[in-house]
Design an enzyme around this catalytic site. Sequence first.
Site, PDB file in Angstrom:
ATOM      1  CG  ASP A 106     -84.948 -92.823 127.795  1.00 50.07           C
ATOM      2  OD1 ASP A 106     -85.421 -92.585 126.594  1.00 50.07           O
ATOM      3  OD2 ASP A 106     -84.727 -93.997 127.705  1.00 50.07           O
ATOM      4  CD  GLU A 164     -89.857 -91.275 126.360  1.00 50.78           C
ATOM      5  OE1 GLU A 164     -90.082 -91.869 125.181  1.00 50.78           O
ATOM      6  OE2 GLU A 164     -88.945 -91.702 126.947  1.00 50.78           O
ATOM      7  CG  HIS A 193     -85.778 -89.206 119.510  1.00 47.24           C
ATOM      8  ND1 HIS A 193     -86.493 -88.469 120.437  1.00 47.24           N
ATOM      9  CD2 HIS A 193     -85.293 -90.285 120.364  1.00 47.24           C
ATOM     10  CE1 HIS A 193     -86.393 -89.033 121.718  1.00 47.24           C
ATOM     11  NE2 HIS A 193     -85.609 -90.303 121.502  1.00 47.24           N
TER      12      HIS A 193
HETATM   13  C1  NOJ Z   1     -87.301 -93.830 124.560  1.00 50.92           C
HETATM   14  C2  NOJ Z   1     -86.324 -92.981 123.423  1.00 50.92           C
HETATM   15  O1  NOJ Z   1     -87.253 -91.854 123.173  1.00 50.92           O
HETATM   16  C3  NOJ Z   1     -85.884 -93.983 122.661  1.00 50.92           C
HETATM   17  O2  NOJ Z   1     -85.481 -93.252 121.417  1.00 50.92           O
HETATM   18  C4  NOJ Z   1     -85.221 -94.978 123.043  1.00 50.92           C
HETATM   19  O3  NOJ Z   1     -84.782 -95.839 121.989  1.00 50.92           O
HETATM   20  C5  NOJ Z   1     -85.721 -95.702 124.248  1.00 50.92           C
HETATM   21  N1  NOJ Z   1     -86.309 -94.663 125.331  1.00 50.92           N
HETATM   22  C6  NOJ Z   1     -84.627 -96.601 125.136  1.00 50.92           C
HETATM   23  O4  NOJ Z   1     -83.818 -95.654 125.869  1.00 50.92           O
END
Ligand code: NOJ
Length: 550
Positions: free
Chosen positions: A243, A283, A350
């Site tokens: 993340d 990501e 998501h």
């Molecule tokens: C990226 C994630 O994809 C998202 O859903 C999340 O709210 C933020 N990072 C914080 O962890």
Amino acid sequence: MPGVRGGVIRGRRGGLALALPLAAALVASGCGSKKPTGPVVSTAPGGDGWHRRVVFYQVFVRSFQDSDGDGIGDLAGLIDRLDYLAGLGVGALWLMPVYPSPLADSGYDVADYRGIHPDYGDLETFRLLLDEAHQRNLKVMLDLVVNHTSNQHPWFLESRQSSDNPKADWYVWADAPAGDCRESNVIFGSERWTLDEARGQYFFHEFLPAQPDLNFRDPAVLEEVRGMMGWWLEMGVDGFRADVPYQYVESWPDCWYQPETFAIHQQMRQTLDAYPGRAMVGEIQGKPEQVLAYLGNGSDAFHLVFYFDAMYALWGAGSGGDPTDLALAVQLAVDDTPPGGVVAYTLGNHDMFRTPRTVSEDVAALKIVATAQLTLPGAPFIYYGEEVGLLNGQEVVVDFRDQARTPMQWDGSGTAGFTKGTPWIAMADGVKTFNVAEEDRHRDSLLAHYRSLIALRNATPALQEGSYEAVAASPLGVLAFFRRHDAGDRLVVLHFGVEGDVIVEIPTPSGWATALTDEVTGQTSGEVRDGVWRATLPPRTGLVLAPAGP
Ligand code: NOJ
């Protein structure tokens, strides 16, 4: 990268306005590209390279399958649906966070990295899931959310006690807000520093105040995180989806893509390489060069990186009919991906709206973007429900991204076979139409299309690992490319255009027969004369061509 105007993002050619939640929120404003630097620390092979071949599937456990009637999806429910996933043909699952958490950000606020949220089960059920998944040849990847923890995590509770406790430096503390980030995750508010009354200092948070940032400049933090990764890997977890891994270390005003951050990923890679056959996908939001930089030299950082520019281009091609941006994005990745590195193609996740909103409600459009995603040179990640065309929901429980997080639709009943109780969030519209049971009854459904494309990809080395060669001078609306492999080449022809037929003429490799078969339908397509394949393609047609058999 498309431009952002007031939370609405416009396609590069300005023709199309797409509401885009988090991507709009995660825009790097004016941050220069900085190639991460750092020592090359490992060249250990990443196992048998399964991550280069399989189709990935993203699961929000809370919304996938409820096994006990409390309206919340759980690990036991997921185990019950593994046969569906194996039958769909996917080879790896990415589970969104399943750890204990106050759920201020749907689990992206972790309160214990070595546990399972009681809503979802326990460690014993998780071990069973691993075992059952592995028996079906399915890999399991966890979400690695370590840019920040929950403010309920014991580390933070300890850190906030004083400025001289053992974890005092595990978070980013300052007597006054120490700086602003040039970039911002705007949907999480504009404040980046919050005063903690107990400690009498401010802590930094890239996201909600309930998500304080860990301080990776304290080596103990990375040591603890690597220990935790090893703990899951030892258990048999096949890897992680990291993340916001480009946000770990900040040097205000440059909070993203810091060289120190990249060096951390090289060390994390060493942790993974100690266990054969594991992989990690990052990501990374940003410009293509910023994204691809996180593949390092191809074997010293992430195994895979998400390539969101290509996702926006896929939306544009699928909705507007022009694949020019897509062709550019793909070529750029092909040219600049280091050997061994893999870019990951998504249609949604998501944080995005569902594909009927971002692409089109026309099934033909959803099919052609799926064909593209599953044949382009990279790793496809399917977001649960995408394969049946799930629509956005209406209800918001946590935040507006819940619209794309509604329960999976297994059948046409009121709760779609997701639960015998009351679902934690209202079902999306279209349950009767967009569900697995219904689409299984129709040979031309979106689900049937996904099944055949995935099966084709799984059986075709050229589509999994073949090189990419774009066909020059394709007509307007068409993206055509060869995937070449010793086991046999394939020609992929995608007519995204929405208005009228197009005539396509493509020189074929020597030795290709007088007829080509579209391996998606098994039908002969067009004709080959004088070494040129000619065909008339209706709007939104995708073909995967191979020489017809003897
Ligand atoms: C990226 C994630 O994809 C998202 O859903 C999340 O709210 C933020 N990072 C914080 O962890």
